[in-house]
Design a protein around this motif. Structure first.
Motif, short mmCIF file in Angstrom:
data_model
loop_
_atom_site.label_atom_id
_atom_site.label_comp_id
_atom_site.label_asym_id
_atom_site.label_seq_id
_atom_site.Cartn_x
_atom_site.Cartn_y
_atom_site.Cartn_z
N CYS A 21 0.84 -1.20 0.00
CA CYS A 21 0.00 0.00 0.00
C CYS A 21 0.88 1.25 0.00
O CYS A 21 1.62 1.51 0.95
CB CYS A 21 -0.93 0.02 1.21
N CYS A 44 -7.73 6.08 0.57
CA CYS A 44 -7.34 5.09 -0.45
C CYS A 44 -7.29 5.75 -1.83
O CYS A 44 -8.21 6.47 -2.22
CB CYS A 44 -8.36 3.96 -0.46
N ILE A 45 -6.19 5.52 -2.57
CA ILE A 45 -6.08 6.12 -3.92
C ILE A 45 -6.53 5.13 -5.00
O ILE A 45 -6.31 5.36 -6.19
CB ILE A 45 -4.65 6.63 -4.20
N CYS A 47 -5.42 2.31 -6.03
CA CYS A 47 -4.38 1.80 -6.94
C CYS A 47 -4.55 0.30 -7.17
O CYS A 47 -4.03 -0.25 -8.14
CB CYS A 47 -2.99 2.12 -6.41
N GLY A 48 -5.21 -0.38 -6.23
CA GLY A 48 -5.48 -1.81 -6.40
C GLY A 48 -4.31 -2.72 -6.05
O GLY A 48 -4.41 -3.94 -6.21
N CYS A 50 -3.09 -3.65 -3.19
CA CYS A 50 -3.34 -4.58 -2.09
C CYS A 50 -3.99 -5.87 -2.61
O CYS A 50 -3.63 -6.97 -2.20
CB CYS A 50 -4.22 -3.93 -1.01
N ASN A 61 -11.17 -5.31 -1.73
CA ASN A 61 -11.22 -3.87 -1.44
C ASN A 61 -12.60 -3.38 -1.86
O ASN A 61 -12.99 -3.54 -3.02
CB ASN A 61 -10.10 -3.18 -2.24
S1 SF4 Z 1 -6.09 0.27 -3.22
FE1 SF4 Z 1 -5.15 -0.89 -1.56
S2 SF4 Z 1 -2.95 -0.55 -1.80
FE2 SF4 Z 1 -3.99 1.06 -3.01
S3 SF4 Z 1 -4.18 2.79 -1.60
FE3 SF4 Z 1 -6.09 1.62 -1.41
S4 SF4 Z 1 -5.71 0.22 0.31
FE4 SF4 Z 1 -3.71 1.00 -0.34
#
Ligand code: SF4
Ligand code: FMN
Length: 262
Positions: A21, A44-45, A47-48, A50, A61
């Motif tokens: 992350c 959370c950005i 980005c996927g 995780c 997620n």
């Molecule tokens: S998608 Fe997952 S890895 Fe990306 S910012 Fe959100 S929690 Fe963190």
């Protein structure tokens, strides 16, 4: 619903999700399951990463349905193939008259939208012009602007003699634009356009960066209007596209890299 849900039967406690992350939203106490920190959902950005790094598929997620993730293709090119594509890409400035089929342009955009963006903001939008009358008007308006810039006057005059410095005879123009206030608009657009240019090269299409039309867009309101770029947005970069007339048989030399190794 929490940001992340862990299937306890699948989790192998490797901690890869927490490591992956980029904004440190996942914590993992020894022996416990990974969990999201407070306010994780708003931070959370998307980005996927995780989800993408979990080898057992234990993590989901809630902002990114797992079924929207694609498998990584097994036939990824190796370094030699990637290098061959990168080095053999050339700016193409001679195009055939037939248009690029719509599906191929859609494929280019599909690749470009997956280019990296700062904080995964995905703030780049696109205009794809194929209508010959609109392309002609883009050329005229850009040429009009060029006559007002000393170093470009000569090229604007060349246009009257059929030398199309603006679009080079491209049958499509892809313009990337982003919010004016967004700091990384030009950088993100340049990366996305580079994805597009390389993909075009891989597909046997021709492409060339359109710096003149991009500059003109910032100066000529009618041009931005023709493209439907809203007022609080700016044109960030463009590619002329078409079926190539030229084939480059050699890779031209370039300057040696200037590098400081510290
Ligand atoms: S998608 Fe997952 S890895 Fe990306 S910012 Fe959100 S929690 Fe963190
Ligand atoms: C202009 C730009 C600046 C970036 N800056 C950073 C950075 O400072 N630190 C970082 O960890 N990632 C940075 N990134 C990576 C993005 O966060 C990342 O591309 C985005 O989250 C999408 O993930 P992906 O690259 O795996 O598709 C940057 C990306 C771009 C395009």
């Amino acid at each position: 619903m929490p940001l992340i849900t862990i299937d306890p039967d699948k989790c192998n406690h490797d901690g890869l999700c927490a490591q992956a992350c980029p904004v440190y939203l996942i914590r993992m106490e020894k022996g416990a399951l990974p969990e999201a920190i407070d306010r994780a959902k708003e931070l959370c950005i998307r980005c996927g990463h995780c989800v993408a790094v979990c080898p057992t598929g234990a993590l989901s997620n809630s902002l990114m349905p797992t079924e929207d993730f694609l498998p990584v293709p097994e036939n990824r090119p190796g370094a030699d193939e990637v290098e061959a594509l990168l080095l053999s890409r050339r700016s193409v400035r001679g195009f055939r008259k037939e248009p690029i089929p719509r599906e191929q342009l859609e494929r280019l955009i599909e690749v470009a939208r997956r280019a990296p963006t700062a904080s995964n903001s995905q703030n780049v939008s696109w205009v794809m012009i194929q209508d010959p009358a609109k392309l002609e008007r883009v050329k005229e308006l850009t040429a009009g602007w060029m006559t007002t810039v000393d170093r470009l006057k000569r090229y604007a005059e060349g246009l009257e003699r059929g030398r199309d410095m603006v679009l080079r005879g491209g049958t499509a123009l892809a313009m990337a634009y982003a919010p004016e206030a967004y700091l990384w608009g030009v950088a993100d657009s340049a990366i996305a356009l580079t994805y597009m240019e390389l993909m075009a090269s891989g597909m046997g299409l021709g492409a060339c960066w359109g710096g003149l039309v991009t500059s003109a867009c910032g100066q000529v309101p009618e041009l931005a209007e023709l493209m439907g770029i809203p007022e609080e947005y700016k044109a960030c970069g463009a590619l002329m596209l078409g079926l190539p007339k030229q084939k480059h048989l050699l890779i031209p030399p370039r300057n040696p890299a200037r590098v400081k190794w510290l």
